[in-house]
Design a protein around this motif. Structure first.
Motif, PDB file in Angstrom:
ATOM      1  N   MET A   1       0.780  -1.011   0.075  1.00  0.00           N
ATOM      2  CA  MET A   1       0.176   0.020   0.017  1.00  0.00           C
ATOM      3  C   MET A   1       0.965   1.191  -0.152  1.00  0.00           C
ATOM      4  SD  MET A   1      -3.176  -1.240  -0.031  1.00  0.00           S
ATOM      5  CE  MET A   1      -4.279  -0.077   0.645  1.00  0.00           C
ATOM      6  N   ILE A   2       0.371   2.305  -0.723  1.00  0.00           N
ATOM      7  CA  ILE A   2       1.116   3.570  -0.777  1.00  0.00           C
ATOM      8  C   ILE A   2       0.111   4.728  -0.124  1.00  0.00           C
ATOM      9  CG2 ILE A   2       2.153   4.992  -2.427  1.00  0.00           C
ATOM     10  CD1 ILE A   2       2.369   2.610  -4.240  1.00  0.00           C
ATOM     11  N   ARG A   3       0.626   5.567   0.616  1.00  0.00           N
ATOM     12  CA  ARG A   3      -0.147   6.490   1.008  1.00  0.00           C
ATOM     13  C   ARG A   3       0.411   7.810   0.193  1.00  0.00           C
ATOM     14  NH1 ARG A   3       0.564  10.852   5.438  1.00  0.00           N
ATOM     15  NH2 ARG A   3      -1.446  10.747   6.524  1.00  0.00           N
ATOM     16  N   ALA A   4      -0.676   8.407  -0.249  1.00  0.00           N
ATOM     17  CA  ALA A   4      -0.626   9.226  -1.406  1.00  0.00           C
ATOM     18  C   ALA A   4      -1.610  10.591  -1.471  1.00  0.00           C
ATOM     19  CB  ALA A   4      -0.547   8.614  -2.790  1.00  0.00           C
ATOM     20  N   PHE A   5      -1.106  11.615  -2.092  1.00  0.00           N
ATOM     21  CA  PHE A   5      -2.333  12.769  -2.146  1.00  0.00           C
ATOM     22  C   PHE A   5      -1.710  13.505  -3.540  1.00  0.00           C
ATOM     23  CE2 PHE A   5       1.378  14.076   0.679  1.00  0.00           C
ATOM     24  CZ  PHE A   5       1.785  15.209   0.337  1.00  0.00           C
ATOM     25  N   PHE A   6      -2.587  14.311  -3.783  1.00  0.00           N
ATOM     26  CA  PHE A   6      -2.419  15.212  -4.964  1.00  0.00           C
ATOM     27  C   PHE A   6      -2.434  16.869  -4.285  1.00  0.00           C
ATOM     28  CE2 PHE A   6      -4.424  11.968  -7.421  1.00  0.00           C
ATOM     29  CZ  PHE A   6      -3.662  12.262  -8.705  1.00  0.00           C
ATOM     30  N   ALA A   7      -1.360  17.312  -4.500  1.00  0.00           N
ATOM     31  CA  ALA A   7      -1.067  18.886  -3.992  1.00  0.00           C
ATOM     32  C   ALA A   7      -0.664  19.821  -4.834  1.00  0.00           C
ATOM     33  CB  ALA A   7      -0.435  18.734  -2.873  1.00  0.00           C
ATOM     34  N   LEU A   8      -0.610  21.199  -4.397  1.00  0.00           N
ATOM     35  CA  LEU A   8       0.059  22.360  -4.944  1.00  0.00           C
ATOM     36  C   LEU A   8       1.307  22.580  -3.995  1.00  0.00           C
ATOM     37  CD1 LEU A   8      -2.916  24.722  -5.370  1.00  0.00           C
ATOM     38  CD2 LEU A   8      -2.137  23.001  -7.000  1.00  0.00           C
ATOM     39  N   THR A   9       2.478  22.744  -4.798  1.00  0.00           N
ATOM     40  CA  THR A   9       3.549  23.144  -4.231  1.00  0.00           C
ATOM     41  C   THR A   9       3.474  24.593  -3.906  1.00  0.00           C
ATOM     42  OG1 THR A   9       4.860  23.074  -6.210  1.00  0.00           O
ATOM     43  CG2 THR A   9       4.684  21.054  -4.899  1.00  0.00           C
ATOM     44  N   LEU A  10       4.564  24.879  -3.089  1.00  0.00           N
ATOM     45  CA  LEU A  10       4.669  26.460  -2.695  1.00  0.00           C
ATOM     46  C   LEU A  10       6.058  27.027  -3.021  1.00  0.00           C
ATOM     47  CD1 LEU A  10       3.195  26.159   1.053  1.00  0.00           C
ATOM     48  CD2 LEU A  10       1.892  26.750  -1.234  1.00  0.00           C
ATOM     49  N   PRO A  11       6.106  28.163  -3.599  1.00  0.00           N
ATOM     50  CA  PRO A  11       7.314  28.652  -3.925  1.00  0.00           C
ATOM     51  C   PRO A  11       8.054  29.014  -2.821  1.00  0.00           C
ATOM     52  CG  PRO A  11       5.559  30.437  -4.338  1.00  0.00           C
ATOM     53  CD  PRO A  11       5.034  29.053  -3.819  1.00  0.00           C
ATOM     54  N   GLU A  12       9.518  29.010  -2.926  1.00  0.00           N
ATOM     55  CA  GLU A  12      10.393  29.351  -1.837  1.00  0.00           C
ATOM     56  C   GLU A  12      10.122  30.404  -1.042  1.00  0.00           C
ATOM     57  OE1 GLU A  12      13.142  28.203   0.810  1.00  0.00           O
ATOM     58  OE2 GLU A  12      12.633  27.087  -0.977  1.00  0.00           O
ATOM     59  N   ALA A  32       7.771  20.588   8.408  1.00  0.00           N
ATOM     60  CA  ALA A  32       9.143  20.942   8.044  1.00  0.00           C
ATOM     61  C   ALA A  32       8.993  21.893   6.512  1.00  0.00           C
ATOM     62  CB  ALA A  32      10.008  19.457   7.517  1.00  0.00           C
ATOM     63  N   PRO A  33       9.811  22.493   6.380  1.00  0.00           N
ATOM     64  CA  PRO A  33       9.818  23.298   4.921  1.00  0.00           C
ATOM     65  C   PRO A  33       9.697  22.411   3.751  1.00  0.00           C
ATOM     66  CG  PRO A  33      11.676  24.157   6.356  1.00  0.00           C
ATOM     67  CD  PRO A  33      11.116  22.896   6.774  1.00  0.00           C
ATOM     68  N   ASP A  34      10.281  21.018   3.813  1.00  0.00           N
ATOM     69  CA  ASP A  34      10.044  20.507   2.382  1.00  0.00           C
ATOM     70  C   ASP A  34       8.793  19.725   2.465  1.00  0.00           C
ATOM     71  OD1 ASP A  34      10.673  18.731   4.314  1.00  0.00           O
ATOM     72  OD2 ASP A  34      12.257  17.397   3.154  1.00  0.00           O
ATOM     73  N   THR A  35       7.802  19.686   3.452  1.00  0.00           N
ATOM     74  CA  THR A  35       6.503  19.312   3.533  1.00  0.00           C
ATOM     75  C   THR A  35       5.428  20.137   3.253  1.00  0.00           C
ATOM     76  OG1 THR A  35       6.368  19.165   5.812  1.00  0.00           O
ATOM     77  CG2 THR A  35       7.623  17.340   4.803  1.00  0.00           C
ATOM     78  N   LEU A  36       5.738  21.286   3.340  1.00  0.00           N
ATOM     79  CA  LEU A  36       4.624  22.324   3.163  1.00  0.00           C
ATOM     80  C   LEU A  36       4.006  22.262   1.650  1.00  0.00           C
ATOM     81  CD1 LEU A  36       6.472  25.352   4.750  1.00  0.00           C
ATOM     82  CD2 LEU A  36       4.493  23.793   5.877  1.00  0.00           C
ATOM     83  N   HIS A  37       2.607  22.157   1.775  1.00  0.00           N
ATOM     84  CA  HIS A  37       1.982  21.970   0.415  1.00  0.00           C
ATOM     85  C   HIS A  37       0.472  22.316   0.862  1.00  0.00           C
ATOM     86  CE1 HIS A  37       1.215  18.125   2.698  1.00  0.00           C
ATOM     87  NE2 HIS A  37       0.013  18.423   2.052  1.00  0.00           N
ATOM     88  N   LEU A  38      -0.409  22.453  -0.420  1.00  0.00           N
ATOM     89  CA  LEU A  38      -1.789  22.654  -0.071  1.00  0.00           C
ATOM     90  C   LEU A  38      -2.422  21.392  -0.836  1.00  0.00           C
ATOM     91  CD1 LEU A  38      -3.619  26.055  -1.064  1.00  0.00           C
ATOM     92  CD2 LEU A  38      -4.758  23.812  -1.478  1.00  0.00           C
ATOM     93  N   THR A  39      -3.130  20.655   0.060  1.00  0.00           N
ATOM     94  CA  THR A  39      -3.562  19.328  -0.596  1.00  0.00           C
ATOM     95  C   THR A  39      -4.829  19.606  -1.358  1.00  0.00           C
ATOM     96  OG1 THR A  39      -2.889  18.181   1.212  1.00  0.00           O
ATOM     97  CG2 THR A  39      -4.546  17.048   0.024  1.00  0.00           C
ATOM     98  N   LEU A 163       5.200   7.881   6.607  1.00  0.00           N
ATOM     99  CA  LEU A 163       5.387   8.479   7.965  1.00  0.00           C
ATOM    100  C   LEU A 163       6.210   7.803   8.720  1.00  0.00           C
ATOM    101  CD1 LEU A 163       1.441   8.004   8.885  1.00  0.00           C
ATOM    102  CD2 LEU A 163       2.633   9.881   7.975  1.00  0.00           C
ATOM    103  N   GLY A 164       6.777   8.668   9.732  1.00  0.00           N
ATOM    104  CA  GLY A 164       8.047   8.039  10.622  1.00  0.00           C
ATOM    105  C   GLY A 164       7.964   8.828  11.858  1.00  0.00           C
ATOM    106  N   PRO A 165       8.870   8.526  12.723  1.00  0.00           N
ATOM    107  CA  PRO A 165       8.773   9.312  14.246  1.00  0.00           C
ATOM    108  C   PRO A 165       8.956  10.663  14.085  1.00  0.00           C
ATOM    109  CG  PRO A 165      10.653   7.893  13.812  1.00  0.00           C
ATOM    110  CD  PRO A 165      10.009   7.652  12.387  1.00  0.00           C
ATOM    111  N   LYS A 166       9.689  11.309  13.146  1.00  0.00           N
ATOM    112  CA  LYS A 166       9.695  12.642  13.049  1.00  0.00           C
ATOM    113  C   LYS A 166       8.826  13.317  12.303  1.00  0.00           C
ATOM    114  CE  LYS A 166      14.604  12.194  14.537  1.00  0.00           C
ATOM    115  NZ  LYS A 166      16.077  12.561  13.942  1.00  0.00           N
ATOM    116  N   GLY A 167       7.630  12.542  11.688  1.00  0.00           N
ATOM    117  CA  GLY A 167       6.876  13.426  10.900  1.00  0.00           C
ATOM    118  C   GLY A 167       6.944  12.550   9.580  1.00  0.00           C
ATOM    119  N   ALA A 168       6.065  12.998   8.555  1.00  0.00           N
ATOM    120  CA  ALA A 168       5.875  12.667   7.007  1.00  0.00           C
ATOM    121  C   ALA A 168       7.101  13.267   6.420  1.00  0.00           C
ATOM    122  CB  ALA A 168       4.740  12.943   6.741  1.00  0.00           C
ATOM    123  N   ARG A 169       7.312  12.335   5.455  1.00  0.00           N
ATOM    124  CA  ARG A 169       8.362  12.332   4.298  1.00  0.00           C
ATOM    125  C   ARG A 169       7.705  12.465   3.245  1.00  0.00           C
ATOM    126  NH1 ARG A 169      11.365   9.315   1.259  1.00  0.00           N
ATOM    127  NH2 ARG A 169      11.228   7.513   2.517  1.00  0.00           N
TER     128      ARG A 169
END
Length: 187
Positions: A1-12, A32-39, A163-169
């Motif tokens: 199984m794969i956990r997935a979503f469609f999202a918009l990425t954010l500019p720097e 985390a900055p590299d996980t910021l998105h709009l689902t 998902l991991g102990p320090k949050g999602a990747r």
């Protein structure tokens, strides 16, 4: 199984504005900055076959590019937990994009675990004891005028979430540019 979503990425630049806001709030666990998105659509745990069907459904979307603005701060979920999120200024083209994507997914017989589209960007995750109601209310009031953007909506992405102990990747699996000149990324 794969956990997935469609999202918009954010500019720097928007990510940097969000990081400054996160730093100004002295509680919660910052996304985390590299996980910021709009689902746009959360698929949940799906099989590789369902993921392929979702990819094929998304390839047919090609709206005109537009922009959105992040606006305000909101609490999602019920205290003492939940998340603090940046809201999104009303934008009919964003609502139409999410509705079109969800319609195509439904046409591919993919049911979504979260039916309602509530655009936001998760900033901080709260656990019991992070902040009492008065502290939350002060933070919401203090940052009610938060603005970030514009966020250009020139395409969307399909992400795998681990998902991991320090949050999602999050790993971008495919990008769907809305400008036909850009072409499509392979899945």
């Amino acid at each position: 199984m794969i956990r997935a979503f469609f999202a918009l990425t954010l500019p720097e630049l928007v990510v940097e504005q969000i990081e400054r806001l996160q730093d100004a709030i002295p509680f919660g666990r910052a996304s985390a900055p590299d996980t910021l998105h709009l689902t746009l659509a959360f698929l949940g745990e799906v099989t590789p076959e369902t993921l392929e069907a979702a990819h094929e459904a998304a390839e047919t979307l090609a709206p005109d590019p537009f922009a959105v603005e992040l606006r305000g701060l909101q609490l999602l979920g019920r205290p003492p937990g939940g998340v603090l999120a940046a809201g999104v200024a009303p934008e009919p083209r964003l609502d139409a994009l999410a509705a079109s994507l969800r319609s195509r997914l439904a046409g591919a017989r993919i049911s979504l675990p979260r039916e309602r589209f509530r655009p936001h960007v998760t900033l901080l995750r709260l656990k019991p004891g992070d902040a009492d109601e008065a502290t939350l209310a002060r933070a919401l009031g203090r940052h009610a005028d938060f603005r970030a953007g514009p966020v250009p909506v020139t395409g969307m992405s399909l992400f795998r979430s681990t998902l991991g102990p320090k949050g999602a990747r999050h790993e971008e699996m495919a990008r769907y540019p809305f400008d036909p000149i850009d072409g499509r990324d392979n899945f």
